[in-house]
Every structure is written in structure tokens, then in C-alpha cells.
Scaffold this motif. Structure first.
Motif, PDB file in Angstrom:
ATOM      1  N   ARG A 347       0.837  -1.200   0.000  1.00 22.53           N
ATOM      2  CA  ARG A 347       0.000   0.000   0.000  1.00 22.53           C
ATOM      3  C   ARG A 347       0.879   1.261   0.000  1.00 22.53           C
ATOM      4  NH1 ARG A 347      -3.375  -1.715  -2.030  1.00 22.53           N
ATOM      5  NH2 ARG A 347      -3.170   0.294  -3.042  1.00 22.53           N
ATOM      6  N   MET A 350       1.905   1.746  -3.591  1.00 24.64           N
ATOM      7  CA  MET A 350       0.788   2.162  -4.438  1.00 24.64           C
ATOM      8  C   MET A 350       0.343   3.593  -4.129  1.00 24.64           C
ATOM      9  SD  MET A 350       0.150  -0.116  -6.666  1.00 24.64           S
ATOM     10  CE  MET A 350       1.944  -0.148  -6.662  1.00 24.64           C
ATOM     11  N   GLU A 382      -2.135 -10.197  -9.294  1.00 19.08           N
ATOM     12  CA  GLU A 382      -3.193  -9.246  -8.947  1.00 19.08           C
ATOM     13  C   GLU A 382      -2.598  -7.879  -8.613  1.00 19.08           C
ATOM     14  OE1 GLU A 382      -4.401 -13.289  -8.621  1.00 19.08           O
ATOM     15  OE2 GLU A 382      -2.786 -12.256  -7.524  1.00 19.08           O
ATOM     16  N   ARG A 383      -1.505  -7.877  -7.889  1.00 15.04           N
ATOM     17  CA  ARG A 383      -0.864  -6.607  -7.569  1.00 15.04           C
ATOM     18  C   ARG A 383      -0.249  -5.964  -8.801  1.00 15.04           C
ATOM     19  NH1 ARG A 383       1.981  -8.244  -1.755  1.00 15.04           N
ATOM     20  NH2 ARG A 383       0.219  -7.605  -0.444  1.00 15.04           N
ATOM     21  N   ARG A 385      -1.487  -6.134 -11.758  1.00 15.88           N
ATOM     22  CA  ARG A 385      -2.604  -5.491 -12.464  1.00 15.88           C
ATOM     23  C   ARG A 385      -2.997  -4.179 -11.794  1.00 15.88           C
ATOM     24  NH1 ARG A 385      -4.059 -10.995 -13.485  1.00 15.88           N
ATOM     25  NH2 ARG A 385      -5.198 -11.200 -11.528  1.00 15.88           N
ATOM     26  N   GLU A 386      -2.958  -4.155 -10.459  1.00 19.52           N
ATOM     27  CA  GLU A 386      -3.273  -2.903  -9.760  1.00 19.52           C
ATOM     28  C   GLU A 386      -2.261  -1.825 -10.106  1.00 19.52           C
ATOM     29  OE1 GLU A 386      -3.780  -0.963  -5.296  1.00 19.52           O
ATOM     30  OE2 GLU A 386      -2.917  -2.972  -5.515  1.00 19.52           O
ATOM     31  N   SER A 389      -2.835  -0.502 -13.496  1.00 21.83           N
ATOM     32  CA  SER A 389      -4.109   0.212 -13.604  1.00 21.83           C
ATOM     33  C   SER A 389      -4.077   1.568 -12.917  1.00 21.83           C
ATOM     34  CB  SER A 389      -5.244  -0.628 -12.993  1.00 21.83           C
ATOM     35  OG  SER A 389      -5.379  -1.863 -13.665  1.00 21.83           O
ATOM     36  N   THR A 390      -2.976   1.890 -12.242  1.00 21.07           N
ATOM     37  CA  THR A 390      -2.860   3.152 -11.507  1.00 21.07           C
ATOM     38  C   THR A 390      -2.252   4.231 -12.398  1.00 21.07           C
ATOM     39  OG1 THR A 390      -2.554   1.940  -9.431  1.00 21.07           O
ATOM     40  CG2 THR A 390      -1.866   4.251  -9.480  1.00 21.07           C
ATOM     41  N   PRO A 400      -7.664   2.518  -9.569  1.00 16.08           N
ATOM     42  CA  PRO A 400      -8.365   1.251  -9.364  1.00 16.08           C
ATOM     43  C   PRO A 400      -8.719   1.051  -7.894  1.00 16.08           C
ATOM     44  CG  PRO A 400      -6.010   0.855  -9.494  1.00 16.08           C
ATOM     45  CD  PRO A 400      -6.209   2.324  -9.756  1.00 16.08           C
ATOM     46  N   SER A 401      -9.666   0.183  -7.648  1.00 20.69           N
ATOM     47  CA  SER A 401      -9.977  -0.210  -6.283  1.00 20.69           C
ATOM     48  C   SER A 401      -8.884  -1.158  -5.797  1.00 20.69           C
ATOM     49  CB  SER A 401     -11.338  -0.910  -6.211  1.00 20.69           C
ATOM     50  OG  SER A 401     -12.360  -0.045  -6.662  1.00 20.69           O
ATOM     51  N   PRO A 402      -8.338  -0.923  -4.618  1.00 21.24           N
ATOM     52  CA  PRO A 402      -7.259  -1.803  -4.146  1.00 21.24           C
ATOM     53  C   PRO A 402      -7.775  -3.209  -3.882  1.00 21.24           C
ATOM     54  CG  PRO A 402      -7.917  -0.260  -2.420  1.00 21.24           C
ATOM     55  CD  PRO A 402      -8.628   0.157  -3.677  1.00 21.24           C
ATOM     56  N   PRO A 403      -7.020  -4.224  -4.239  1.00 25.14           N
ATOM     57  CA  PRO A 403      -7.436  -5.594  -3.962  1.00 25.14           C
ATOM     58  C   PRO A 403      -7.327  -5.905  -2.469  1.00 25.14           C
ATOM     59  CG  PRO A 403      -5.221  -5.586  -4.869  1.00 25.14           C
ATOM     60  CD  PRO A 403      -5.712  -4.166  -4.919  1.00 25.14           C
TER      61      PRO A 403
END
Length: 635
Positions: A347, A350, A382-383, A385-386, A389-390, A400-403
Motif C-alpha cells: 500500500r 501504491m 493481482e498486484r 494489475r493494480e 491500472s494506476t 483502481p480499487s485496491p485488492p
């Protein structure tokens, strides 16, 4: 170009012909036919009449598929389909292959006994296929009259022995010709010395698409942009592969990821070389000569940096750094990750990513951190992709919504079955109000009261055993990873403990609890070595407060055990003992408000140290084993 008509084929074939003609050097020698094609700017032939096509179909006994039929109406054959088919059949030269190549038997020899109908049908293509290659570099092109779609299109199969790959299938003749045009571009994309620059409307359109895709990736729209970059890569556009590889690496893909055309640029080398050499280090088996394949064209400075980084990656000393506010976040994230808080570390990265700045126009995202021994394990698909996507690099877009985080806020996850059979037995120490770096001083003596650099459990065990010659059951010194177990607790965790001996076991809880509280748990309720067992002990200010051990179907207890932890609540019978693990761990979680970081323990790198023995010395009449290994003995 689906449901093709002659008007669809003509502009495509004209563009291809003109691009081919313009790509030829003026002083290159060529055949009379090729020279005429260059002069006429046409790789094809005169169109076939309907009567000519009908005569062909009568000769072959089949109506031709629609896309090939419409192609013949524009050009009755084709020169230079891609780089390895020099002449493609028209209405006169197309013929049934009838296993003329004798390849059917060769393909059938490689079929397994349990090969299905589809595999046998594929091997039989050499008997039933319509041959379209007339002149080629040992490259076969066959239309398959039995692989037909709802539009009547026949699949096309192409195979060359020198490619050492199975036949490649195209759904129809249109797709085949498109790919041959793509192959032509990929082979001409890099002009040799003396050749004209390969530039035309197609390359300009693709290069504009690459630039547009680059900006879309920085805005977080990476999926749509990724398809466009893959298309441009197929045509050999120079930036597309390097940009696409950055995305692929963040999605967890490592095979054939070379950052081509970008990694050798001194501007980007500090970010891309670590990811490249880390994959090389993991798979090269110390043969470093192959690294130069990925660095062809690089200057001496980049090559030197690559090998220096490779050495750092191999010995675990590589540390990723970045400039500005994002670089400050990297340092904070590393500090969190090295004590097990991988969710917090991610986090932190990100939250700072929107202010990250690229090193140049071909830099899509921070990448060097994937080779950092502490930060690299944070990456999951998954991370990745996050991250992609940022919005970042000065571009704007919707965040993006955080996973969901990867670590549950409890201990009960330890009872989950591991697909690899790990953690069937484990032990840990929890100490309240103490920093993780202070645990070795409480649980170890002398030189062993120091921590190693962050390592995986396997790396730590390998380092501990390196050069060791003597192994003994006299003592039980645990190799433990350390970190934070909540806001007020630290942990030391052993994922592969020795055999539990309840007669000689000594809990380290009292020694660990000087001036505070300590909790010791050792679970072997799913162990494959001996009978199930479980131990819990709690100490405060150097004195054990209470403890119980379940072993051999019996419970032994000391002190006043809180009701929530009373072993009678969990062990009603021998048969139920193995089912007690999860509720026991839930009870410890509730009693002390602690948790252990699952992802860091199972996938990350943590500091480790070796404790003092968890067993007392052997007494009179108690035997122990010593095994001495002579690694230098001749075999």
C-alpha cells in the motif's frame, strides 16, 4: 477482412506490394520475375476468371473456400508470402498433397497410444490437405478441407521442419495472408546497412499506435493498450516489444521477457537490468554467456552495469532505489516488508505511485524493485494489475480499487492445508512490547544472537547447513524468522522444526519474557513424524505463568490456564485431537490480539537467527545420535 470480396483484397494486396517494392535496395540482384514485380509494384498475377476457378474446382473435386476464391479473383497466385514462401499457388498450381512429403508417417510415429481423434486428424493433414506452396524454404502450406467453419472457410496449416514446432493453424486464408504480411514486416523492420529505411503507411500507423498505447498504459488503461502493443510487436515495430515486456513482467510473466530495444539504453538500464538479470540468475546455472544475447548492441557501460547487478542479485545485496517521493516510499516499504508487513509495504508503494516519474518516454512503470530481495516477493499477478491500472508518470485517470490484502488478521491460517505439504508442524514465539530486532538477544546466545539478512526459509536453511559436517539430536537449535505480529507484538517463527520430544522439551517462554509477556506455541497436530502434539506456554517477567502439552493422547498442564485456552475444550479424545488446531489458534488470537503474516512467512524474505536449544541436555541413560558427514570422501 472477413466475408471478403475482391474489393477487400485489392487494397490490402496493393499496399503489401508497394511496401515490398520500396523495401528493396537499388543495387540488389534479383530474378527477372522479382524485378518485374518491383517495377510493376505488384507481387501478384492477373486475376483468375470465374471459368478458370470453376475448372480448378472441377479438377480438384471441391469448391474452394470463400476467402481463397475471392483472392484468386484479384490475383491468381502470389509471390513472397512472408519470408519463406516464395510462390503461392493459384488456380493452376494448387493440388492435393497426398502425402507427397511422406510426413504423415513421421507425425504419426510421434502420437501417443492414447492420442485422441483431434491429434490423429492433425497428423493426417498431409494426406488430405490442398497444397498451396509452390516454391518455398522447406515450408509447407496446406488448406484443410475437413477443418471447415460455419462460413465454409477452410483452415490453413503451415509447417517448416527447421522451426521444430508443430504446424501452425490459421482459421482461414485471410488470417494466413495477414500473418504473412506481418511476417514480411517483422523481417524488414530493421534495415541492414545500405538498405533503404523501412518506412511506409503501415509502419507509420503502427508507430503512432505504439505511442498512443504508451500513454494509455500510463493512464492505467493497460489491457487495451497491451493488445495494440502485441499487434505492433508482431510487425516488428522497434518500441513495441520493450514496452510490452515491461507490462508482462509486472503481470508475473518472465519467459522470453527481454525488454528488447529498451534495456540497452543507458537511460533505462538502471530500472530494467535488475529485472532482466534476476531472471537470468534464477535460470542460468552460472552460465553467464547467454546474458549477452539480451544485451546485444549495448555499450560497455551498460554491459558492466549488467554484470555488476547480476553479482548483487546473486549474493542478495541488490537494493532498489528511486528518485523523489516515490524513492522515499520505496525505503518505507522495504522497512515494512522486512518485518513481515507485506500488505502495508504494498500500500505504501501504491500510494506513492501517482507521483512516480519515468526515466524517459519508453519507461512505463517502476520495475527494478522486482529484483530487490525484500521488495520483489511483494509482486503477485493481482498486484501487478493494480500497479498497471494506476495512473502515473504525469498522466491522469481513474484509480483502481485496491485488492484485498494477503494476510488474515489471525493465526488460524496456519491450520489451512498447504498444497506442497508444508507447515504440518511449526513453532513460534510471541513477545509483547519488543522490537523484532531485539528477539535474538532474548532467544539466543553469543554469536548466534545476531540476525542474518532477509532470506526465504529455504535460503536460510541452505546457508545454515553449508559446510556443516556434524548433526546431532543432543540439542534443538531453531532457525527462526522474525517480524511483527501486530501493533505491540513481535514474532520468531520456525516453519520446519525438529522432532518434538516432550521429555526433554524446554519452553523458551520464560527467557523471552524478561520485563514483558511471551507466548510459545508448537503445533504438530498434522505432523507426519510421530503422534500428533500441541504445546502452549505463557510467561511474564521471566516466570512461566501457565502451560499445557497435548501428546500421546494425554494433556499435561501447569499453572492457572484461562478458560478460553483450557485444553479440555479442544481435546476431548485422541480422535478429535487433530481437529483442534484451528480453534486453538483462534483462541490464542483472541486471547492476545496477535496475528502472523502469512504471505511473508510463506513467500517473502525475513531476517533469521538461530536460537538456543529448545531441549535440555540428555541425562543419565538417555541416548542421542551424532552423525558426521565426510563431504570430501572419494565416491
Amino acid at each position: 477482412m472477413t466475408n471478403t470480396t475482391p474489393s477487400d483484397w485489392r487494397p490490402f494486396l496493393l499496399r503489401w506490394s508497394e511496401e515490398w517494392s520500396d523495401s528493396l535496395p537499388d543495387d540488389e540482384s534479383r530474378s527477372a520475375e522479382d524485378e518485374a514485380a518491383r517495377r510493376d509494384r505488384w507481387l501478384g498475377f492477373p486475376p483468375a476468371s470465374e471459368e478458370r476457378i470453376a475448372a480448378m474446382e472441377e479438377r480438384l473435386g471441391r469448391r474452394m473456400p470463400p476467402s481463397y476464391r475471392e483472392f484468386l479473383k484479384v490475383s491468381d497466385g502470389w509471390r513472397h508470402a512472408g519470408g519463406f514462401v516464395w510462390l503461392l499457388a493459384g488456380s493452376t498450381d494448387a493440388r492435393w498433397h497426398n502425402n507427397e512429403s511422406e510426413l504423415a508417417e513421421i507425425f504419426e510415429e510421434h502420437l501417443d497410444d492414447d492420442a485422441g481423434p483431434d491429434e490423429r486428424r492433425d497428423a493426417d493433414i498431409w494426406r488430405r490437405g490442398l497444397q498451396l506452396d509452390v516454391e518455398s524454404d522447406i515450408t509447407h502450406v496446406l488448406l484443410d478441407p475437413e477443418d471447415v467453419d460455419e462460413d465454409g472457410e477452410w483452415a490453413v496449416y503451415i509447417w517448416a521442419s527447421w522451426r521444430a514446432e508443430p504446424p501452425e493453424r490459421y482459421a482461414n486464408f485471410v488470417e494466413f495472408m495477414r500473418d504473412m504480411h506481418r511476417e514480411f514486416h517483422s523481417l524488414r523492420a530493421r534495415s541492414a546497412d545500405g538498405e533503404p529505411e523501412f518506412a511506409n503507411d503501415t509502419t507509420r500507423e503502427l508507430d503512432a499506435l505504439v505511442e498512443q498505447s504508451r500513454l494509455e498504459v500510463l493512464r492505467g488503461n493497460w489491457e487495451r493498450a497491451g493488445h495494440a502493443l502485441d499487434e505492433a510487436k508482431g510487425y516488428g515495430r522497434p518500441r513495441a516489444a520493450g514496452l510490452g515486456d515491461q507490462m508482462r513482467r509486472l503481470l508475473g510473466q518472465t519467459y522470453a521477457v527481454y525488454f528488447e530495444g529498451v534495456v540497452t539504453d543507458p537511460r533505462y538500464a538502471p530500472e530494467l537490468l535488475p529485472a532482466l538479470v534476476a531472471e537470468h540468475a534464477a535460470n542460468s546455472y552460472r552460465d553467464d554467456s547467454t546474458l549477452m544475447f539480451s544485451l546485444r548492441g549495448a555499450g560497455d557501460d551498460v554491459v558492466s552495469l549488467a554484470y555488476a547487478t547480476l553479482e548483487q542479485v546473486r549474493n542478495g545485496t541488490y537494493r532498489y532505489t528511486a528518485a523523489g517521493p516515490f524513492g522515499e516510499a520505496v525505503e518505507r516499504a522495504r522497512e515494512l516488508a522486512r518485518w513481515g508487513n507485506t500488505d502495508g509495504a504494498w500500500r505504501t508503494l501504491m500510494d506513492a505511485l501517482p507521483v512516480w516519474q519515468p526515466l524517459g518516454p519508453d519507461h512505463l512503470a517502476p520495475l527494478g524493485w522486482v529484483a530487490d530481495p525484500v521488495l520483489g516477493p511483494l509482486l503477485t499477478p493481482e498486484r501487478g494489475r493494480e500497479l498497471l491500472s494506476t495512473p502515473r508518470g504525469g498522466q491522469t485517470g481513474e484509480a483502481p480499487s485496491p485488492p484485498a490484502g494477503l494476510d488474515p488478521d489471525n493465526l488460524a491460517w496456519l491450520a489451512d492445508p498447504d498444497p506442497h505439504g508444508n507447515l504440518t508442524s511449526y513453532r513460534f514465539v510471541l513477545v509483547e512490547g519488543v522490537k523484532p530486532e531485539d528477539l535474538p538477544g532474548r532467544l539466543a546466545d553469543g554469536d548466534e544472537a545476531t540476525m542474518d539478512d532477509p532470506m526465504t526459509p529455504d535460503e536460510a536453511r541452505h546457508r545454515l547447513l553449508r559446510g556443516k559436517r556434524e548433526f546431532s539430536s543432543y540439542d534443538d537449535k531453531a532457525l527462526m524468522a522474525v517480524g511483527r505480529a501486530g501493533t505491540c507484538w513481535s514474532f520468531a517463527f520456525d516453519s520446519d522444526p525438529a522432532h518434538f520430544d516432550p521429555r526433554r522439551f524446554v519452553s523458551p517462554a520464560a527467557a523471552a519474557s524478561a520485563g514483558t509477556r511471551a507466548v510459545v506455541v508448537w503445533s504438530g497436530l498434522r505432523t507426519w513424524r510421530g503422534e500428533p502434539f500441541f504445546h502452549l506456554s505463557v510467561a511474564q517477567d521471566g516466570v512461566e505463568q501457565y502451560a499445557f502439552t497435548y501428546a500421546d493422547g494425554e494433556i499435561r498442564r501447569t499453572g492457572e490456564i484461562p478458560r478460553a485456552l483450557d485444553p479440555d475444550r479442544f481435546f476431548g479424545s485422541r480422535e478429535e485431537g487433530t481437529e483442534a488446531e484451528r480453534p486453538l489458534l483462534e483462541a490464542v488470537t483472541g486471547e492476545f490480539g496477535v496475528h502472523l503474516p502469512r504471505y511473508a512467512i510463506t513467500h517473502g524474505r525475513l531476517h533469521t537467527f538461530t536460537t538456543r536449544s529448545w531441549t535440555r541436555p540428555s541425562g543419565n541413560g538417555e541416548a542421542y545420535t551424532v552423525v558426521t558427514m565426510n563431504w570430501d570422501a572419494e565416491r
